[in-house]
Design an enzyme around this catalytic site. Structure first.
Site, PDB file in Angstrom:
ATOM      1  N   ASN A  90       0.881  -1.172   0.000  1.00  0.00           N
ATOM      2  CA  ASN A  90       0.000   0.000   0.000  1.00  0.00           C
ATOM      3  C   ASN A  90       0.915   1.217   0.000  1.00  0.00           C
ATOM      4  OD1 ASN A  90      -2.212  -1.731   0.274  1.00  0.00           O
ATOM      5  ND2 ASN A  90      -2.075  -1.690   2.506  1.00  0.00           N
ATOM      6  N   HIS A 103       6.647  -0.745   3.158  1.00  0.00           N
ATOM      7  CA  HIS A 103       6.698  -2.161   3.558  1.00  0.00           C
ATOM      8  C   HIS A 103       5.897  -3.020   2.604  1.00  0.00           C
ATOM      9  CE1 HIS A 103       3.326  -0.154   5.569  1.00  0.00           C
ATOM     10  NE2 HIS A 103       2.668  -1.291   5.443  1.00  0.00           N
ATOM     11  N   HIS A 105       3.416  -6.386   2.369  1.00  0.00           N
ATOM     12  CA  HIS A 105       2.547  -7.314   3.104  1.00  0.00           C
ATOM     13  C   HIS A 105       2.638  -8.689   2.450  1.00  0.00           C
ATOM     14  CE1 HIS A 105      -0.108  -4.355   5.319  1.00  0.00           C
ATOM     15  NE2 HIS A 105       0.364  -3.559   4.377  1.00  0.00           N
TER      16      HIS A 105
HETATM   17  P1  5GP Z   1      -0.416  -0.319   5.825  1.00  0.00           P
HETATM   18  O1  5GP Z   1      -1.871  -0.068   6.074  1.00  0.00           O
HETATM   19  O2  5GP Z   1       0.409   0.917   6.145  1.00  0.00           O
HETATM   20  O3  5GP Z   1      -0.099  -0.871   4.478  1.00  0.00           O
HETATM   21  O4  5GP Z   1       0.003  -1.456   6.820  1.00  0.00           O
HETATM   22  C1  5GP Z   1       0.369  -1.223   8.141  1.00  0.00           C
HETATM   23  C2  5GP Z   1       0.231  -2.527   8.874  1.00  0.00           C
HETATM   24  O5  5GP Z   1       0.964  -2.412  10.067  1.00  0.00           O
HETATM   25  C3  5GP Z   1      -1.210  -2.876   9.250  1.00  0.00           C
HETATM   26  O6  5GP Z   1      -1.571  -4.113   8.656  1.00  0.00           O
HETATM   27  C4  5GP Z   1      -1.178  -2.944  10.770  1.00  0.00           C
HETATM   28  O7  5GP Z   1      -1.952  -4.012  11.291  1.00  0.00           O
HETATM   29  C5  5GP Z   1       0.296  -3.133  11.072  1.00  0.00           C
HETATM   30  N1  5GP Z   1       0.736  -2.555  12.329  1.00  0.00           N
HETATM   31  C6  5GP Z   1       0.471  -1.299  12.772  1.00  0.00           C
HETATM   32  N2  5GP Z   1       1.075  -1.105  13.974  1.00  0.00           N
HETATM   33  C7  5GP Z   1       1.749  -2.250  14.256  1.00  0.00           C
HETATM   34  C8  5GP Z   1       2.563  -2.647  15.360  1.00  0.00           C
HETATM   35  O8  5GP Z   1       2.784  -1.913  16.319  1.00  0.00           O
HETATM   36  N3  5GP Z   1       3.081  -3.899  15.321  1.00  0.00           N
HETATM   37  C9  5GP Z   1       2.855  -4.746  14.278  1.00  0.00           C
HETATM   38  N4  5GP Z   1       3.415  -5.971  14.336  1.00  0.00           N
HETATM   39  N5  5GP Z   1       2.079  -4.414  13.220  1.00  0.00           N
HETATM   40  C10 5GP Z   1       1.533  -3.165  13.208  1.00  0.00           C
END
Ligand code: 5GP
Ligand code: ZN
Length: 148
Positions: A90, A103, A105
């Protein structure tokens, strides 16, 4: 230590300032379990260098981090028994990014699981496809000029 942003939650995870369930680490990259998974075994793969999005990442950091994808995919498929994986990024708020440290996924997927995928697709009409190809090629030529 790679460049970090003191307010970034993933930089804090990389530094070990906040806990995470680490599954793989190299000099350049870290993989850990997403705390709020789409399916269990959902892994986040991050470069250790802080960059808000993948678009800001150096070629070297991108290559080093992405080179871990095949290994992680093989391990995740076996560890979870998943039938497949979605490997997605994303990039930016409009694309659903919530943590501004680029990052990947890795999301284990099962036949008939409840995840709402794939996205809707809409074909081009008229000369839209050719025009879009032209615009992307033009920007890539400009980018190529900058990096040479
Ligand atoms: P994004 O929405 O930015 O692509 O993904 C961020 C991801 O980081 C989300 O899936 C969320 O669940 C994960 N996430 C957010 N904060 C933390 C955290 O403190 N620890 C871990 N392990 N995952 C996190
Ligand atoms: Zn960061």
């Amino acid at each position: 230590m790679p460049p970090r942003d003191p307010s970034c939650i993933f930089c804090k995870i990389i530094a070990g300032d906040i806990p995470s369930a680490r599954v793989f680490e190299s000099d350049s990259s870290l993989a850990f379990l997403d705390i709020n998974p789409v399916n269990q075994g959902h892994v986040l793969l991050v470069p250790k260098e802080h960059h808000a999005t993948i678009a800001d990442l150096s070629d070297e950091a991108a290559a080093e981090t992405a080179s871990l994808l095949p290994l992680l995919c093989r391990a995740l498929l076996k560890a979870t028994g998943a039938h497949g994986l979605n490997v997605i990024v994303n990039n930016g708020r409009a694309a659903g990014q919530t943590v501004d440290h680029g990052h990947w996924h890795l999301i284990p997927r099962f036949v008939d699981d409840a995840v709402n995928w794939p996205w809707p697709h809409t074909p081009y009409s008229g000369d839209e496809l050719g025009q879009m190809q032209f615009r992307v090629l033009r920007e890539l030529a400009i980018e190529g000029g900058r990096s040479s």
